[in-house]
Design a protein around this motif. Structure first.
Motif, PDB file in Angstrom:
ATOM      1  N   THR A  61       8.440  20.230  15.623  1.00  0.00           N
ATOM      2  CA  THR A  61       7.565  21.089  15.772  1.00  0.00           C
ATOM      3  C   THR A  61       7.303  21.560  17.546  1.00  0.00           C
ATOM      4  O   THR A  61       7.933  21.170  17.948  1.00  0.00           O
ATOM      5  CB  THR A  61       5.779  20.813  15.335  1.00  0.00           C
ATOM      6  OG1 THR A  61       5.640  19.557  16.296  1.00  0.00           O
ATOM      7  CG2 THR A  61       5.918  20.417  14.010  1.00  0.00           C
ATOM      8  N   ASN A  72      14.229  22.741  10.664  1.00  0.00           N
ATOM      9  CA  ASN A  72      13.391  22.170   9.408  1.00  0.00           C
ATOM     10  C   ASN A  72      13.972  23.007   8.174  1.00  0.00           C
ATOM     11  O   ASN A  72      13.215  23.522   7.567  1.00  0.00           O
ATOM     12  CB  ASN A  72      11.972  22.380   9.836  1.00  0.00           C
ATOM     13  CG  ASN A  72      11.480  21.646  10.719  1.00  0.00           C
ATOM     14  OD1 ASN A  72      11.846  20.558  11.071  1.00  0.00           O
ATOM     15  ND2 ASN A  72      10.507  22.194  11.998  1.00  0.00           N
ATOM     16  N   LEU A  99       2.576  12.797   3.131  1.00  0.00           N
ATOM     17  CA  LEU A  99       3.490  13.104   4.073  1.00  0.00           C
ATOM     18  C   LEU A  99       4.379  14.237   3.922  1.00  0.00           C
ATOM     19  O   LEU A  99       4.946  14.446   2.869  1.00  0.00           O
ATOM     20  CB  LEU A  99       4.464  11.905   4.389  1.00  0.00           C
ATOM     21  CG  LEU A  99       3.854  10.560   4.467  1.00  0.00           C
ATOM     22  CD1 LEU A  99       5.004   9.211   4.856  1.00  0.00           C
ATOM     23  CD2 LEU A  99       2.673  10.249   5.644  1.00  0.00           C
ATOM     24  N   GLY A 101       7.307  16.985   5.440  1.00  0.00           N
ATOM     25  CA  GLY A 101       8.352  17.367   6.167  1.00  0.00           C
ATOM     26  C   GLY A 101       9.815  17.163   5.370  1.00  0.00           C
ATOM     27  O   GLY A 101       9.780  16.610   4.403  1.00  0.00           O
ATOM     28  N   LYS A 131      13.912   8.409  17.326  1.00  0.00           N
ATOM     29  CA  LYS A 131      13.122   9.472  17.721  1.00  0.00           C
ATOM     30  C   LYS A 131      13.312  10.006  18.982  1.00  0.00           C
ATOM     31  O   LYS A 131      13.476  11.273  19.277  1.00  0.00           O
ATOM     32  CB  LYS A 131      11.543   9.270  17.491  1.00  0.00           C
ATOM     33  CG  LYS A 131      10.648   9.983  17.829  1.00  0.00           C
ATOM     34  CD  LYS A 131       8.946   9.497  17.589  1.00  0.00           C
ATOM     35  CE  LYS A 131       7.906  10.681  18.226  1.00  0.00           C
ATOM     36  NZ  LYS A 131       6.680  10.028  17.987  1.00  0.00           N
ATOM     37  N   LYS A 135      14.844  13.882  20.160  1.00  0.00           N
ATOM     38  CA  LYS A 135      13.972  14.391  21.194  1.00  0.00           C
ATOM     39  C   LYS A 135      14.979  14.804  22.285  1.00  0.00           C
ATOM     40  O   LYS A 135      14.725  16.096  22.794  1.00  0.00           O
ATOM     41  CB  LYS A 135      12.641  13.643  21.548  1.00  0.00           C
ATOM     42  CG  LYS A 135      11.836  14.753  22.255  1.00  0.00           C
ATOM     43  CD  LYS A 135      10.538  14.002  22.750  1.00  0.00           C
ATOM     44  CE  LYS A 135       9.710  14.792  23.583  1.00  0.00           C
ATOM     45  NZ  LYS A 135       8.301  14.331  23.706  1.00  0.00           N
ATOM     46  N   THR A 146       8.260  18.607  19.799  1.00  0.00           N
ATOM     47  CA  THR A 146       7.575  17.305  19.340  1.00  0.00           C
ATOM     48  C   THR A 146       8.420  16.761  18.192  1.00  0.00           C
ATOM     49  O   THR A 146       8.775  17.880  17.206  1.00  0.00           O
ATOM     50  CB  THR A 146       5.900  17.813  18.738  1.00  0.00           C
ATOM     51  OG1 THR A 146       5.360  18.202  20.034  1.00  0.00           O
ATOM     52  CG2 THR A 146       5.550  16.465  18.273  1.00  0.00           C
ATOM     53  N   ASN A 148       8.582  14.361  14.928  1.00  0.00           N
ATOM     54  CA  ASN A 148       7.707  13.301  14.134  1.00  0.00           C
ATOM     55  C   ASN A 148       8.759  12.745  13.204  1.00  0.00           C
ATOM     56  O   ASN A 148       9.407  13.504  12.475  1.00  0.00           O
ATOM     57  CB  ASN A 148       6.769  14.330  13.402  1.00  0.00           C
ATOM     58  CG  ASN A 148       5.446  14.762  14.411  1.00  0.00           C
ATOM     59  OD1 ASN A 148       4.867  14.066  14.846  1.00  0.00           O
ATOM     60  ND2 ASN A 148       5.820  16.228  14.376  1.00  0.00           N
ATOM     61  N   LYS A 150       8.769   9.506  10.191  1.00  0.00           N
ATOM     62  CA  LYS A 150       8.206   8.629   9.403  1.00  0.00           C
ATOM     63  C   LYS A 150       9.273   8.069   8.420  1.00  0.00           C
ATOM     64  O   LYS A 150       9.924   8.843   7.798  1.00  0.00           O
ATOM     65  CB  LYS A 150       6.901   9.022   8.793  1.00  0.00           C
ATOM     66  CG  LYS A 150       5.800   9.432   9.636  1.00  0.00           C
ATOM     67  CD  LYS A 150       4.599   9.852   8.898  1.00  0.00           C
ATOM     68  CE  LYS A 150       3.544  10.122   9.898  1.00  0.00           C
ATOM     69  NZ  LYS A 150       2.075  10.586   9.170  1.00  0.00           N
ATOM     70  N   SER A 172       2.479   3.893   6.011  1.00  0.00           N
ATOM     71  CA  SER A 172       2.654   3.770   7.474  1.00  0.00           C
ATOM     72  C   SER A 172       4.013   3.378   7.864  1.00  0.00           C
ATOM     73  O   SER A 172       4.396   3.380   9.113  1.00  0.00           O
ATOM     74  CB  SER A 172       1.337   2.889   7.992  1.00  0.00           C
ATOM     75  OG  SER A 172       1.995   1.417   7.485  1.00  0.00           O
TER      76      SER A 172
END
Length: 273
Positions: A61, A72, A99, A101, A131, A135, A146, A148, A150, A172
């Motif tokens: 994002t 994406n 979730l 994405g 991550k 980035k 940003t 993300n 998971k 989680s």
């Protein structure tokens, strides 16, 4: 004579009402020495490395979402990847977390094929490390992106003397042994609390360890924080072993014998009057 009969009746009643518990010395309480335990669990024990077959949800994002659209691909905000926090339990819809994405599967080489950036290797990396790497790569194309990430398929298996055996997906992506046992409804009264087995497969290598739930030092065990695919196996204690070997009609026979002896004592008592 009458005294002997009464003694027999009392003894029979005691046999029926009292059950010897050979495991009575084992308290059912967990982490009994928590106040005296030095907690020194390191981040090393809790950091899960990404494994082959992991399903990673990676969403990029930025302030201008149009800029990150190429990263994406084939994803819109209306798409959802759902994981069930109680998959395999008695209440399948409880704790469901959505979730969203694009989802990438880690291949046999530890790579994910990411849009624009190409193949990204995850071998030996934690989620945070991967991550940070994504980035860093993204900053070549996007200002202040940003990232993300998971894990969509973090699953543990709980078997043995628990109230709900099964596979459990943890949304989680992180779980301790307590989380897993909580999802499984805790141990039954027949569960062996001082010798719980954890079987782990990491990078194709199978290992195992045992933890004592009564000892607070388990917090410092490398098996306290579970990893993807761990199996938690709770063995039966001596009470369960004895119960399984016992004739299921034993209690019924003893009860019938007690009633019969009591009836005989009453009859004899009446004739004595």
């Amino acid at each position: 004579m009458r005294g002997k009969i009464l003694a027999i009746v009392v003894a029979s009643s005691l046999v029926v009402s009292c059950k010897v518990n050979p495991n009575a010395k084992n308290d059912l309480n967990y982490m009994q020495n928590i106040e005296q335990t030095a907690i020194s669990a390191s981040a090393k024990n809790s950091a899960n490395t990404i494994q082959v077959g992991d399903q990673l949800i990676i969403l990029i994002t930025a302030k201008d979402m149009d800029v990150v659209k190429p990263f994406n691909q084939n994803y819109s905000s209306s798409e959802l990847v759902q994981t069930n926090a109680l998959a395999g339990g008695n209440t399948p819809n409880q704790g469901t977390v959505a979730l969203s994405g694009p989802t990438y599967i880690v291949d046999a080489n530890g790579d994910v094929d990411f849009p624009v950036l190409g193949k990204l290797n995850t071998s030996g990396k934690t989620m945070m490390e991967f991550k940070d790497e994504v980035k860093t790569r993204m900053t070549q194309y996007v200002i202040n992106p940003t990232v993300n990430i998971k894990l969509a398929n973090f699953k543990v298996t709980v078997l043995g003397e628990v109230n709900r055996q099964g596979d459990y997906v943890v949304s989680s992506g992180h779980a301790t042994i307590w989380n897993a046992l909580g999802l499984a409804g805790d141990l039954t009264q027949y569960g062996k609390r001082d010798d719980v087995l954890i079987i782990r497969t990491e990078n194709g290598v199978v290992s195992h360890g045992r933890v004592n739930l009564q000892d607070a030092n388990l917090i410092n065990s490398p098996y306290y924080n579970l990893k993807q695919g761990d199996a938690v196996i709770v063995s039966a204690n001596k009470v369960r072993d004895l119960t399984s070997k016992q004739n299921p009609n034993t209690t019924l026979y003893l009860t019938a014998a007690s009633i019969a002896i009591t009836a005989v004592a009453v009859v004899i008592s009446l004739f004595k009057k």
